[in-house]
Motif scaffolding. Structure first.
Motif, short mmCIF file in Angstrom:
data_model
loop_
_atom_site.label_atom_id
_atom_site.label_comp_id
_atom_site.label_asym_id
_atom_site.label_seq_id
_atom_site.Cartn_x
_atom_site.Cartn_y
_atom_site.Cartn_z
N PHE B 34 0.84 -1.20 0.00
CA PHE B 34 0.00 0.00 0.00
C PHE B 34 0.88 1.24 0.00
CE2 PHE B 34 -3.81 -2.41 0.93
CZ PHE B 34 -3.32 -3.52 1.60
N TYR B 36 0.78 5.36 0.90
CA TYR B 36 0.06 6.41 1.59
C TYR B 36 0.81 7.73 1.41
CZ TYR B 36 -2.52 2.83 4.27
OH TYR B 36 -3.31 1.78 4.64
N LEU B 46 -4.64 6.88 2.07
CA LEU B 46 -4.29 5.83 1.13
C LEU B 46 -4.34 6.38 -0.29
CD1 LEU B 46 -3.65 2.80 0.67
CD2 LEU B 46 -6.13 2.45 0.49
N ILE B 93 4.58 7.06 2.42
CA ILE B 93 4.85 5.88 3.24
C ILE B 93 4.21 4.66 2.58
CG2 ILE B 93 4.79 4.93 5.59
CD1 ILE B 93 3.81 7.66 6.56
N LYS B 97 0.80 -6.01 4.48
CA LYS B 97 0.05 -6.77 5.48
C LYS B 97 0.86 -7.97 5.91
CE LYS B 97 -3.47 -7.44 2.85
NZ LYS B 97 -4.78 -7.93 2.39
N GLN B 104 -1.23 -4.05 9.11
CA GLN B 104 -0.33 -3.38 8.18
C GLN B 104 0.90 -2.89 8.92
OE1 GLN B 104 -1.79 -0.60 5.31
NE2 GLN B 104 -3.63 -1.79 4.89
N TYR B 105 2.07 -3.17 8.32
CA TYR B 105 3.34 -2.71 8.86
C TYR B 105 3.94 -1.72 7.89
CZ TYR B 105 2.92 -6.50 12.20
OH TYR B 105 2.47 -7.32 13.20
N PHE B 106 4.42 -0.61 8.42
CA PHE B 106 4.82 0.52 7.59
C PHE B 106 6.32 0.66 7.45
CE2 PHE B 106 0.80 2.64 6.83
CZ PHE B 106 0.00 2.04 7.77
N GLY B 107 6.71 1.22 6.31
CA GLY B 107 8.09 1.60 6.10
C GLY B 107 8.40 2.89 6.83
#
Lengths: 111, 115
Positions: B34, B36, B46, B93, B97, B104-107
């Motif tokens: 994803f 964002y 999003l 960002i 998943k 959800q884990y983000f960079g």
């Protein structure tokens, strides 16, 4: 349409002063409610996932609770390093893979 | 939690140029990622869902010709901001998943400044 509202927008506490952050949500079938911590200039860091009313999860000084309409993030005896923006997000059955974020609560802890 | 990296962490470019941002899944393959965008003191919005081997799904109001997404491998998704303008300056960002909960884990994010 799924919606998430967080309050307060900003919160300033003295070190050791416990409080709660609120996340009110409207969703057609909740798959999960998420809490994230975001430090300035960084991506969100995952804290908790809650699935059903009555569920509670804890991590260090943080405790997240869930009802059918809202979630609370309780912070007990906070320290300055707990200062961050806390984001709440929901994943509903009607929104496929998407999660909807609230606008966040900016928490500041004074030493 | 899952591990996501982004490169570059920040970029400054002139108006009219194109900028490519990479998002890598470091621990396991991700068929869906994803993208964002976050403006100062605002929440994450999003932009699009990136699908490996197929076209990305863009959110309403996001120009697919301006924000090109490529997900050519199971560990890499790229976002190219074409003909960037100052209003495209933002914090971008990516996420993926993981787990049965589909958390959800983000960079770490990429700060873009267009002059």
């Amino acid at each position: 349409e799924d919606q998430v509202t967080q309050s307060p927008e900003a919160l300033r506490l003295q070190e050791g002063e416990s409080s709660s952050l609120n996340c009110s949500y409207t969703v057609s079938g909740l798959r999960g409610l998420f809490w994230y911590r975001q430090d300035p200039g960084k991506g969100p860091e995952f804290l908790f996932t809650l699935y059903s009313a009555g569920e509670e999860k804890e991590k260090e000084r943080l405790k997240a609770t869930l009802t059918k309409k809202e979630s609370f993030l309780h912070i007990t005896a906070p320290k300055p390093e707990d200062s961050a923006t806390y984001l709440c997000a929901v994943h509903g059955y009607s929104s496929a893979s998407k999660i909807i974020f609230g606008s966040g609560t900016r928490l500041s802890i004074r030493p | 939690g899952a591990v996501v990296s982004q490169h570059p962490s920040w970029v400054i470019c002139k108006s009219g140029t194109s900028v490519k941002i990479e998002c890598r899944s470091l621990d396991f393959q991700a068929t869906t990622m994803f993208w964002y965008r976050q403006f100062p003191k605002q929440s994450l919005m999003l932009m699009a869902t990136s699908n490996e081997g197929s076209k990305a799904t863009y959110e309403q109001g996001v120009e697919k010709d301006k924000f090109l997404i490529n997900h050519a491998s199971l560990t890499l998704s790229t976002l190219t901001v074409t003909s960037a303008h100052p209003e495209d300056s933002s914090f971008y960002i990516c996420s993926k998943k993981a787990g049965r909960e589909e958390t959800q884990y983000f960079g770490p994010g990429t700060r873009l400044l267009v002059l």
